[in-house]
Design a protein around this motif. Structure first.
Motif, PDB file in Angstrom:
ATOM      1  N   GLY A   1       0.783  -1.226   0.000  1.00 25.28           N
ATOM      2  CA  GLY A   1       0.000   0.000   0.000  1.00 25.28           C
ATOM      3  C   GLY A   1       0.811   1.270   0.000  1.00 25.28           C
ATOM      4  O   GLY A   1       0.258   2.361   0.143  1.00 25.28           O
ATOM      5  N   ILE A   2       2.149   1.155  -0.145  1.00 19.59           N
ATOM      6  CA  ILE A   2       2.986   2.355  -0.187  1.00 19.59           C
ATOM      7  C   ILE A   2       2.923   2.957  -1.584  1.00 19.59           C
ATOM      8  O   ILE A   2       3.169   2.275  -2.583  1.00 19.59           O
ATOM      9  N   ALA A   3       2.574   4.231  -1.673  1.00 16.31           N
ATOM     10  CA  ALA A   3       2.626   4.947  -2.943  1.00 16.31           C
ATOM     11  C   ALA A   3       4.060   5.425  -3.170  1.00 16.31           C
ATOM     12  O   ALA A   3       4.779   5.748  -2.220  1.00 16.31           O
ATOM     13  N   ILE A   4       4.469   5.443  -4.433  1.00 16.53           N
ATOM     14  CA  ILE A   4       5.856   5.782  -4.758  1.00 16.53           C
ATOM     15  C   ILE A   4       5.882   6.832  -5.861  1.00 16.53           C
ATOM     16  O   ILE A   4       5.197   6.697  -6.879  1.00 16.53           O
ATOM     17  N   LEU A   5       6.662   7.878  -5.627  1.00 21.45           N
ATOM     18  CA  LEU A   5       6.963   8.875  -6.641  1.00 21.45           C
ATOM     19  C   LEU A   5       8.438   8.735  -6.950  1.00 21.45           C
ATOM     20  O   LEU A   5       9.288   8.980  -6.084  1.00 21.45           O
ATOM     21  N   MET A   6       8.759   8.299  -8.169  1.00 22.39           N
ATOM     22  CA  MET A   6      10.153   7.979  -8.471  1.00 22.39           C
ATOM     23  C   MET A   6      10.693   8.802  -9.632  1.00 22.39           C
ATOM     24  O   MET A   6      10.087   8.875 -10.701  1.00 22.39           O
ATOM     25  N   VAL A   7      11.813   9.466  -9.367  1.00 18.21           N
ATOM     26  CA  VAL A   7      12.593  10.103 -10.421  1.00 18.21           C
ATOM     27  C   VAL A   7      13.536   9.043 -10.959  1.00 18.21           C
ATOM     28  O   VAL A   7      14.279   8.414 -10.197  1.00 18.21           O
ATOM     29  N   GLU A   8      13.493   8.805 -12.261  1.00 16.34           N
ATOM     30  CA  GLU A   8      14.278   7.691 -12.800  1.00 16.34           C
ATOM     31  C   GLU A   8      14.606   7.929 -14.267  1.00 16.34           C
ATOM     32  O   GLU A   8      13.834   8.553 -15.005  1.00 16.34           O
ATOM     33  N   HIS A   9      15.788   7.442 -14.679  1.00 17.50           N
ATOM     34  CA  HIS A   9      16.197   7.482 -16.077  1.00 17.50           C
ATOM     35  C   HIS A   9      16.263   6.092 -16.695  1.00 17.50           C
ATOM     36  O   HIS A   9      16.486   5.984 -17.908  1.00 17.50           O
ATOM     37  N   VAL A  10      16.122   5.048 -15.892  1.00  9.72           N
ATOM     38  CA  VAL A  10      16.193   3.671 -16.401  1.00  9.72           C
ATOM     39  C   VAL A  10      14.825   3.322 -16.994  1.00  9.72           C
ATOM     40  O   VAL A  10      13.878   3.021 -16.264  1.00  9.72           O
ATOM     41  N   MET A  11      14.726   3.357 -18.307  1.00 10.25           N
ATOM     42  CA  MET A  11      13.419   3.221 -18.945  1.00 10.25           C
ATOM     43  C   MET A  11      12.823   1.832 -18.781  1.00 10.25           C
ATOM     44  O   MET A  11      11.598   1.675 -18.733  1.00 10.25           O
ATOM     45  N   ASP A  12      13.658   0.788 -18.686  1.00  9.18           N
ATOM     46  CA  ASP A  12      13.116  -0.550 -18.426  1.00  9.18           C
ATOM     47  C   ASP A  12      12.376  -0.567 -17.092  1.00  9.18           C
ATOM     48  O   ASP A  12      11.323  -1.201 -16.961  1.00  9.18           O
TER      49      ASP A  12
END
Length: 244
Positions: A191-202
């Motif tokens: 149930g944890i919501a996640i906001l992720m900054v990411e460059h790994v497109m996979d």
């Protein structure tokens, strides 16, 4: 009337002198959602995370957690409301062991957990992120990847409703990347919501329900990973014009 989003960002703006690093950005994160925050380097993504977590105050706009304003609050107050984060440049407590790093999160987070119960939970959290048997290891003895795991363990010790990940998967080898993706999937199941900054497109394609894309401080796209990664404006932001 529907319940408010877990996180609602509206008109968020941050200036550094004459530079507008974030310009009127708006988006929401729902309970249990994994939202990717994408964009080329310098587009303002980490500045957005810094404002949500309280490291920076916005010059304009609002940030609400379950409908209650949190913009401008001190970082420790926001953490105790259930927002935890990792950093693009790993931040662990260098003079402490792995166990003590996690104990800090347990003691000063939402639950104020101490003593034997905290020690047992610290062991469980370390095992969960791949650091089983390393509780007494000093952080200075860890590899960079294991320091990332420890930073995540400390964030999870806060028992967050919302987890902010700033390029947590960057620098992982293919095996570690798959393990990291599986771990983030498991957090959503709790149930944890996640906001992720990411460059790994996979990872973006595997994990994210939805993506917000920024360029030069502004939001330029919002939708499913497939839709935003095919958006011509997003392609231009990353690759430039074909005739450039």
């Amino acid at each position: 009337m529907s319940a408010p989003a877990l996180l609602q960002v509206s008109g968020l703006t941050r200036r550094f002198g004459g530079l507008v690093a974030v310009d009127g950005v708006e988006f929401a994160v729902k309970d249990g959602e994994i939202l990717g925050l994408l964009g080329p380097n310098g587009s303002g993504k980490t500045t957005v995370l810094n404002m949500i977590s309280g490291a920076l105050a916005p010059n304009a706009g609002t940030i609400a957690l379950r409908g209650a304003a949190i913009h401008g609050l001190a970082p420790h107050r926001i953490a105790r409301l259930g927002v935890a984060r990792t950093f693009q440049l790993v931040r662990v407590l260098a003079s402490l062991s792995c166990r003590e790093n996690v104990l800090a999160g347990l003691a000063f987070g939402t639950r104020h957990l101490w003593g034997n119960a905290a020690a047992r939970e610290a062991e469980d959290i370390l095992a969960r992120v791949g650091l089983a048997g390393r509780a007494d290891t000093m952080t200075t003895e860890l590899t960079y990847i294991d320091q990332k795991r420890l930073e995540l363990a400390r964030a999870l010790a806060l028992k967050p409703q919302l987890l902010l990940l700033d390029e947590w998967l960057a620098g992982l080898n293919p095996t570690e990347l798959l393990q990291g993706i599986d771990l983030i999937h498991s957090l959503r199941s709790e149930g944890i919501a996640i906001l992720m900054v990411e460059h790994v497109m996979d990872a973006i394609r595997s994990l994210c329900d939805r993506c917000v894309v920024m360029n030069a401080g502004r939001k330029i796209a919002d939708g499913t990973p497939a839709a935003v990664l095919a958006d011509p404006e997003v392609v231009r932001a990353y690759l430039g014009d074909a005739d450039a």
